[in-house]
Motif scaffolding. Structure first.
Motif, PDB file in Angstrom:
ATOM      1  N   TYR A   1     -84.818  41.609   4.013  1.00 29.21           N
ATOM      2  CA  TYR A   1     -85.431  41.000   2.834  1.00 29.21           C
ATOM      3  C   TYR A   1     -86.944  40.921   3.032  1.00 29.21           C
ATOM      4  CZ  TYR A   1     -80.866  39.623   1.041  1.00 29.21           C
ATOM      5  OH  TYR A   1     -79.573  39.637   0.542  1.00 29.21           O
TER       6      TYR A   1
ATOM      7  N   THR B   1     -83.180  48.320   2.731  1.00 28.93           N
ATOM      8  CA  THR B   1     -81.758  48.134   2.461  1.00 28.93           C
ATOM      9  C   THR B   1     -81.116  47.178   3.460  1.00 28.93           C
ATOM     10  OG1 THR B   1     -81.321  50.128   3.771  1.00 28.93           O
ATOM     11  CG2 THR B   1     -81.468  50.385   1.375  1.00 28.93           C
ATOM     12  N   ASP B   2     -81.810  46.893   4.553  1.00 28.67           N
ATOM     13  CA  ASP B   2     -81.274  45.986   5.567  1.00 28.67           C
ATOM     14  C   ASP B   2     -81.981  44.638   5.611  1.00 28.67           C
ATOM     15  OD1 ASP B   2     -79.803  48.255   6.364  1.00 28.67           O
ATOM     16  OD2 ASP B   2     -79.767  47.526   8.429  1.00 28.67           O
TER      17      ASP B   2
ATOM     18  N   GLU C   1     -72.977  43.669   3.285  1.00 26.29           N
ATOM     19  CA  GLU C   1     -71.852  43.710   2.377  1.00 26.29           C
ATOM     20  C   GLU C   1     -71.294  42.311   2.148  1.00 26.29           C
ATOM     21  OE1 GLU C   1     -69.859  45.149   6.300  1.00 26.29           O
ATOM     22  OE2 GLU C   1     -71.891  44.906   5.550  1.00 26.29           O
TER      23      GLU C   1
ATOM     24  N   LEU D   1     -80.619  48.586 -11.281  1.00 32.85           N
ATOM     25  CA  LEU D   1     -80.348  49.670 -10.325  1.00 32.85           C
ATOM     26  C   LEU D   1     -80.374  51.051 -10.986  1.00 32.85           C
ATOM     27  CD1 LEU D   1     -77.435  48.066  -8.247  1.00 32.85           C
ATOM     28  CD2 LEU D   1     -79.908  47.876  -7.910  1.00 32.85           C
TER      29      LEU D   1
ATOM     30  N   HIS E   1     -78.135  52.195  -2.856  1.00 34.84           N
ATOM     31  CA  HIS E   1     -77.544  51.681  -1.620  1.00 34.84           C
ATOM     32  C   HIS E   1     -76.572  50.560  -1.971  1.00 34.84           C
ATOM     33  CE1 HIS E   1     -77.111  49.889   2.389  1.00 34.84           C
ATOM     34  NE2 HIS E   1     -77.641  51.000   2.880  1.00 34.84           N
ATOM     35  N   ASP E   2     -75.447  50.521  -1.267  1.00 29.47           N
ATOM     36  CA  ASP E   2     -74.422  49.512  -1.544  1.00 29.47           C
ATOM     37  C   ASP E   2     -74.974  48.091  -1.460  1.00 29.47           C
ATOM     38  OD1 ASP E   2     -72.769  51.667  -1.779  1.00 29.47           O
ATOM     39  OD2 ASP E   2     -71.483  51.173  -0.072  1.00 29.47           O
ATOM     40  N   ASN E   3     -75.919  47.844  -0.549  1.00 30.50           N
ATOM     41  CA  ASN E   3     -76.463  46.498  -0.407  1.00 30.50           C
ATOM     42  C   ASN E   3     -77.251  46.055  -1.636  1.00 30.50           C
ATOM     43  OD1 ASN E   3     -75.308  46.229   2.078  1.00 30.50           O
ATOM     44  ND2 ASN E   3     -77.185  46.553   3.251  1.00 30.50           N
ATOM     45  N   ASP E   4     -77.823  47.025  -2.377  1.00 36.13           N
ATOM     46  CA  ASP E   4     -78.504  46.672  -3.619  1.00 36.13           C
ATOM     47  C   ASP E   4     -77.500  46.102  -4.623  1.00 36.13           C
ATOM     48  OD1 ASP E   4     -80.949  47.635  -2.652  1.00 36.13           O
ATOM     49  OD2 ASP E   4     -80.518  49.671  -3.337  1.00 36.13           O
TER      50      ASP E   4
ATOM     51  N   ASN F   1     -88.165  42.377  -2.163  1.00 30.20           N
ATOM     52  CA  ASN F   1     -86.766  42.526  -2.572  1.00 30.20           C
ATOM     53  C   ASN F   1     -85.957  41.256  -2.333  1.00 30.20           C
ATOM     54  OD1 ASN F   1     -86.511  42.563   0.195  1.00 30.20           O
ATOM     55  ND2 ASN F   1     -85.369  44.486   0.309  1.00 30.20           N
TER      56      ASN F   1
ATOM     57  N   ASP G   1     -76.401  42.532  -3.683  1.00 30.65           N
ATOM     58  CA  ASP G   1     -77.347  41.487  -4.079  1.00 30.65           C
ATOM     59  C   ASP G   1     -77.202  41.136  -5.554  1.00 30.65           C
ATOM     60  OD1 ASP G   1     -78.534  40.732  -1.743  1.00 30.65           O
ATOM     61  OD2 ASP G   1     -80.228  42.096  -1.893  1.00 30.65           O
TER      62      ASP G   1
ATOM     63  N   ARG H   1     -79.619  41.799   4.549  1.00 35.60           N
ATOM     64  CA  ARG H   1     -78.888  42.367   3.420  1.00 35.60           C
ATOM     65  C   ARG H   1     -77.619  43.013   3.969  1.00 35.60           C
ATOM     66  NH1 ARG H   1     -82.223  45.930  -0.473  1.00 35.60           N
ATOM     67  NH2 ARG H   1     -80.791  44.993  -1.985  1.00 35.60           N
TER      68      ARG H   1
END
Length: 493
Positions: A175, A172-173, A214, A488, A420-423, A106, A426, A212
């Motif tokens: 890489y 999600t956290d 915000e 996404l 997920h917001d982090n996606d 990712n 990115d 990863r």
């Protein structure tokens, strides 16, 4: 560096950047697709206005440094390069080493492009200035600052006793380069390998780390941590501790335990390890906190009456564990995390005959405060108007040079399962780069019948070196919308 379980705070390394969720829900769905003209909000506010962000804990090497010849002209800063929106190829490289794309991969082209910057190695850069100041306070510690950012999951998690369900392991956290390798999320990923060498009883390890996260003025997917480790012979512990110059300078004695330390004490929830005697644990703890108070008072030397307090903490790799806070400009600011190293970590790294302590801190968080830098993106600027303000050895206050307006755009969509917001963050970073000042969740809605969830994000675009046109931002926003839909699986509204 340290990433705590309970507060998602990187032990010593990450607690230095704020984990702030700034979105608030409003009924703005009807406006989500509207395009907004640029809104001039003036220059970024002073660092004091960001202290509430920085005071909240965050969930916390050898390539030629960029030179000033690579920097933008102070009079004619270039437009940002167009982002490479191609998918990561099946074969890619990180710092010249080849890797193969995997189902778990990712990491993005944007993040890979940051791996060769190594801001902590660039002379006259604020990160390097702060790094060197801390190193000068620990002259007997060996500096290490050029280790590869790609590490194994065993190094990054298992060797530090992270449980299998720890949030830090989530895609999600973190890489992931492939199923078994990640971009390090903290400098502690190298702790065991350095200890195993048995070359240095004390070392300071500085590195760029990747998470990863915000998008806002105090968060960036790449930041810099410094970790310090000090070990002692178990058979000579009291002599080594009490004869250390830092103990003599402080006037501490073994009988005083931690009487000069203000704050949390040992407790059943912050226990001594079964492998340690109470005397040994108190000696290591006393040396740890005395050393770190001395270092922090040296950093904030302009405030001779600096107030320091210690807060009980939890990290998988230390016990007892602490976080240090200082009262700065009227607010408590968390600086670092630390603790007595878990003996099982030392035992498994060929150091069963030693005990020790470790600390970690985030350099950006301290540098933002010390240099009055209001936006974390500025550290990555190549603009000479930023770089030329700083000189090795000097702590100077940053003088803002831009008053460029912000242009905000909203986007709303129905979210697929697993979103997920982090996606989404990115996607924005890959398209807009550092032109994205922040991304805020301004509305969240669940349909009463379908149970589908809609999110509305507001993206604030602001260049740090030029004025963005509404047309330019519209093009970027269109790319964000397209890629969010394609990559996404969201349903645009």
């Amino acid at each position: 560096m340290l990433r705590p379980v309970c507060r998602r705070t990187a032990m010593a390394a990450a607690p230095l950047a704020a984990n702030v969720r700034t979105g608030c829900c409003r009924n703005v769905r009807a406006l989500c697709s509207a395009r907004h003209p640029p809104t001039n909000t003036g220059s970024p506010p002073p660092i004091a206005s960001y202290l509430p962000y920085l005071s909240s804990p965050r969930r916390f090497l050898s390539t030629p440094a960029a030179t000033l010849q690579d920097s933008a002209s102070p009079h004619h800063p270039p437009s940002p390069p167009k982002p490479d929106l191609k998918a990561l190829p099946n074969k890619f490289t990180i710092l010249g080493r080849p890797y193969t794309r995997h189902a778990h991969t990712n990491v993005t082209p944007t993040i890979i492009s940051k791996t060769d910057r190594r801001l902590h190695l660039q002379p006259n850069h604020p990160i390097n200035i702060l790094k060197r100041r801390i190193e000068s306070h620990f002259p007997s510690f060996t500096p290490i600052d050029s280790l590869d950012p790609v590490v194994t999951t065993q190094q990054n998690f298992d060797s530090l006793l992270f449980p299998p369900d720890h949030i830090g392991r989530a895609a999600t956290d973190t890489y992931y380069v492939n199923a078994n390798q990640v971009l390090r999320t903290h400098t502690s990923a190298h702790q065991a390998e350095v200890l195993r060498r048995r070359e240095d009883e004390a070392f300071l390890l500085t590195a760029d780390v990747y998470r990863r996260d915000e998008i806002d003025v105090s968060h960036y997917p790449v930041f810099h941590q410094m970790e310090g480790v000090r070990t002692f012979s178990r058979s000579e512990l009291e002599r080594e501790v009490m004869q250390d110059p830092v103990m003599k300078d402080s006037g501490s004695s073994s009988s005083s335990s931690s009487s000069s330390i203000q704050g949390a004490v040992l407790s059943p929830t912050n226990p001594i390890q079964p492998a340690h005697t109470r005397t040994d644990a108190l000696l290591v703890d006393l040396h740890l906190r005395t050393s770190l108070e001395s270092m922090v008072r040296s950093l904030f030397r302009e405030d001779p009456d600096l107030q320091i307090r210690w807060i009980e903490a939890y990290f998988p790799f230390t016990s007892p564990s602490w976080e240090m806070e200082v009262l700065y400009r009227g607010q408590w600011l968390e600086l670092l995390g630390c603790g007595v190293i878990q003996q099982s970590i030392l035992d498994s790294s060929n150091n069963a005959d030693r005990v020790g302590w470790a600390f970690g801190l985030g350099l950006e968080r301290i540098a933002m405060v010390m240099f009055d830098i209001p936006d974390i993106r500025l550290f990555w600027s190549r603009d000479e108007r930023f770089l030329n303000q700083f000189k090795a050895g000097d702590i100077v206050k940053f003088q803002p040079f831009s008053k460029f307006p912000v242009c905000y755009k909203d986007i709303s969509f129905w979210c697929p399962d697993g979103f997920h917001d982090n996606d989404f963050a990115d996607i924005v970073r890959d398209v807009a780069g550092d032109m994205a000042e922040d991304v805020k969740l301004i509305d969240k809605f669940q349909h009463p019948k379908t149970k589908k969830t809609s999110r509305c994000f507001r993206i604030n675009y602001r260049s740090m070196d030029r004025t963005c046109t509404n047309e330019e931002v519209d093009q970027i926003q269109d790319q964000v919308r397209r890629l969010a839909e394609e990559k996404l699986g969201v349903e645009l509204r």
